[in-house]
Design an enzyme around this catalytic site. Structure first.
Site, PDB file in Angstrom:
ATOM      1  CG  ASP A 125      49.882  59.543  46.262  1.00  0.00           C
ATOM      2  OD1 ASP A 125      50.875  59.059  45.695  1.00  0.00           O
ATOM      3  OD2 ASP A 125      48.958  60.110  45.658  1.00  0.00           O
ATOM      4  CE  LYS A 155      51.579  52.173  47.727  1.00  0.00           C
ATOM      5  NZ  LYS A 155      50.684  53.323  47.709  1.00  0.00           N
ATOM      6  N   GLY A 178      55.616  56.630  43.082  1.00  0.00           N
ATOM      7  CA  GLY A 178      56.794  57.406  43.470  1.00  0.00           C
ATOM      8  C   GLY A 178      56.843  57.546  44.967  1.00  0.00           C
ATOM      9  CG  HIS A 179      58.488  55.266  47.439  1.00  0.00           C
ATOM     10  ND1 HIS A 179      57.901  54.267  46.716  1.00  0.00           N
ATOM     11  CD2 HIS A 179      59.740  54.876  47.671  1.00  0.00           C
ATOM     12  CE1 HIS A 179      58.774  53.314  46.515  1.00  0.00           C
ATOM     13  NE2 HIS A 179      59.900  53.645  47.093  1.00  0.00           N
ATOM     14  CD  GLN A 190      49.884  52.612  40.935  1.00  0.00           C
ATOM     15  OE1 GLN A 190      49.796  51.422  40.694  1.00  0.00           O
ATOM     16  NE2 GLN A 190      50.959  53.291  40.620  1.00  0.00           N
TER      17      GLN A 190
HETATM   18  P1  IMP Z   1      47.865  55.953  35.461  1.00  0.00           P
HETATM   19  O1  IMP Z   1      48.221  54.910  36.457  1.00  0.00           O
HETATM   20  O2  IMP Z   1      49.016  56.870  35.132  1.00  0.00           O
HETATM   21  O3  IMP Z   1      47.217  55.404  34.233  1.00  0.00           O
HETATM   22  O4  IMP Z   1      46.761  56.916  36.129  1.00  0.00           O
HETATM   23  C1  IMP Z   1      45.448  56.467  36.445  1.00  0.00           C
HETATM   24  C2  IMP Z   1      44.953  57.078  37.747  1.00  0.00           C
HETATM   25  O5  IMP Z   1      45.714  56.544  38.820  1.00  0.00           O
HETATM   26  C3  IMP Z   1      45.112  58.603  37.830  1.00  0.00           C
HETATM   27  O6  IMP Z   1      44.024  59.141  38.588  1.00  0.00           O
HETATM   28  C4  IMP Z   1      46.390  58.779  38.602  1.00  0.00           C
HETATM   29  O7  IMP Z   1      46.446  60.018  39.272  1.00  0.00           O
HETATM   30  C5  IMP Z   1      46.301  57.611  39.571  1.00  0.00           C
HETATM   31  N1  IMP Z   1      47.609  57.140  40.047  1.00  0.00           N
HETATM   32  C6  IMP Z   1      48.501  56.383  39.374  1.00  0.00           C
HETATM   33  N2  IMP Z   1      49.587  56.145  40.130  1.00  0.00           N
HETATM   34  C7  IMP Z   1      49.369  56.728  41.315  1.00  0.00           C
HETATM   35  C8  IMP Z   1      50.107  56.799  42.530  1.00  0.00           C
HETATM   36  O8  IMP Z   1      51.196  56.236  42.690  1.00  0.00           O
HETATM   37  N3  IMP Z   1      49.517  57.499  43.540  1.00  0.00           N
HETATM   38  C9  IMP Z   1      48.300  58.091  43.414  1.00  0.00           C
HETATM   39  N4  IMP Z   1      47.575  58.047  42.307  1.00  0.00           N
HETATM   40  C10 IMP Z   1      48.093  57.374  41.264  1.00  0.00           C
END
Ligand code: IMP
Length: 441
Positions: free
Chosen positions: A13, A16, A40-41, A223
């Protein structure tokens, strides 16, 4: 050449999408190489708001090649919705390509993600529940469905049967879910295959051809460094490698094709989901940063945890990514705070001190940040376009970050608008977009 990798240098977040959108103007190709619609953006273009989860934001430039690489996990339903949303607003998607080798998120992956978190109870990771982890697990177990499988009904049916069978136990609570019927699922995903067929391609080859004709290729990470499955705060991480090195495997290029690696970091730190956060501000100041920075998830709407900029973690992020440039976003959100903390070391149990990010999970969990406090600034900096336009305190803040991390700052974000950025003049000339055309009279 040249290839530029853009990665999150914190817990995701960092903005990017906005940076990729800016540099996409000069690029021929933008490719995502890991993650899925957990990312997501939001992009604001001509007063229109666009939200993306899968498609690179470069798609807003007509005909630009925007690729979903083999390392991405694709929920075809989400992909088709995003494409339809763009079409309904007249956006040309002719440049979109999806790797035939990317893995597909299936209904049982979503159910397993939900079930897994429910089972963990208080220990849950706080995933986005988009089925990301279970899909990557199937990929590693060689039970995955790939995008190319959606084009062949016989293969698809066989693969779904083989993949779903071993999950019966965990999916028992969902036994009657119609989404888990083999026939219905095969039909549904076969239809998605039809809808996506014209976008499916050999994406590593598209990238190679662009690099070969000397075009700029942007590899867009999702991420952030501390959510990397190997180098992040495991198990509170996502299920893919988020570091710059993953661009090679996830897009299908060699390391020599990468020239620059930019790490995007906010001027403070945020995190969503559970897990350690040594510089967290669990107080009014944290709430104030959340409101000023609009720190609510694009994908899940969850409020983000906020804290001071963690330089120990950022320096670690710079190291594991091999950053050549740093982008600092949302500096404007810190205006009006009298004193700003910068985490320069961690304090652990029994007076332990850490100058470097500790590898031991217990230490990271128990670590509290130790701060250097710098004077803040009162001014609204949204109109600054050069470093000289910034108050001295803001420049000192940026200098401190760059010196500590040992990476030059190439770009600073001072507001949500596309033009609200400062190019610092550090080695970035080939990526800077053309100046905006003057307004018509
Ligand atoms: P997952 O990727 O849905 O399996 O989530 C695993 C961890 O990564 C969790 O703590 C989510 O909140 C975090 N996470 C996944 N995608 C994002 C993102 O795009 N931004 C911030 N945190 C993320």
């Amino acid at each position: 050449m040249p290839g530029l990798v853009v990665v999150g240098a914190q817990w995701g977040d960092e903005g990017k999408g906005k940076v990729t959108d800016l540099i996409a103007e000069r690029a021929d190709v933008v490719i995502r190489y890991q993650g899925g619609n957990n990312a997501g953006h939001t992009i604001v273009r001509d007063d229109e708001v666009y939200k993306f989860h899968l498609i690179p934001s470069g798609i807003l430039y007509p005909g630009k090649l925007c690729l979903i690489g083999n390392g991405v996990v694709v929920d075809p339903k989400v992909m088709i919705e995003e494409i339809a949303g763009l079409h309904s607003r007249g956006v040309d998607t002719s440049g979109l390509r999806i790797s035939a080798n990317a893995h597909v998120i299936m209904p049982y992956h979503l159910l397993l993600d939900h079930a897994g978190e429910a089972r963990l109870g208080k220990l849950q990771i706080g995933t986005t529940r988009r089925g990301i982890g279970p899909c990557y697990a199937d990929k590693a177990a060689r039970l995955g469905i790939r995008v190319q499988d959606l084009l062949d009904e016989k293969i698809l049916r066989k693969k779904i049967y083989t993949a779903m069978e071993p999950k019966r136990q965990s999916l028992r609570p969902y036994a009657k879910d119609p989404a888990l019927d083999l026939h219905t699922m095969t039909e549904e995903y076969r239809t998605y295959g039809h809808q996506l067929e014209r976008f499916i391609d050999d994406t590593p080859r598209v990238v190679w051809e662009a690099l070969d004709r000397d075009s700029v290729v942007v590899f867009e990470g999702a991420q952030g460094a501390l959510l990397d499955i190997d180098h992040g705060t495991y198990p509170f991480v996502t299920s893919s490698n988020t570091v710059a090195g993953a661009a090679c495997a996830g897009a299908g290029v060699g390391p020599r094709q990468i020239d620059d690696v930019w790490g995007i970091a906010k001027a403070y730190t945020t995190r969503v989901g559970a897990g350690p956060f040594p510089s967290e501000l669990d107080d009014e100041l944290g709430d104030r940063i959340r409101e000023k920075g609009g720190e609510y998830g694009t994908t899940t709407g969850r409020p983000r945890r906020c804290g001071w900029l963690d330089l120990v973690a950022l320096k670690y992020g710079a190291r594991i990514n091999g950053l050549t440039g740093l982008v600092v976003t949302k500096l404007d959100a810190l205006s009006g705070i009298a004193e700003l903390g910068l985490a320069v070391r961690y304090k652990g149990p029994e007076d332990a001190e850490f100058e470097e990010f500790p590898y031991h999970q217990t230490m990271v969990h128990k670590a509290r940040a130790d701060y250097e406090m710098l004077p803040g600034w009162e001014e609204d900096i949204g109109g600054a376009r050069t470093l000289e336009d910034l108050p001295q305190a803001a420049r000192n803040y940026l200098d401190f970050i760059s010196d500590f991390v040992g990476v030059p700052i190439v770009l600073v974000g001072v507001g949500p608008g596309r033009d609200q950025v400062i190019w610092t003049g550090a080695d970035s000339e080939r990526y800077i977009p053309a100046p905006a055309a003057p307004e018509a009279a």
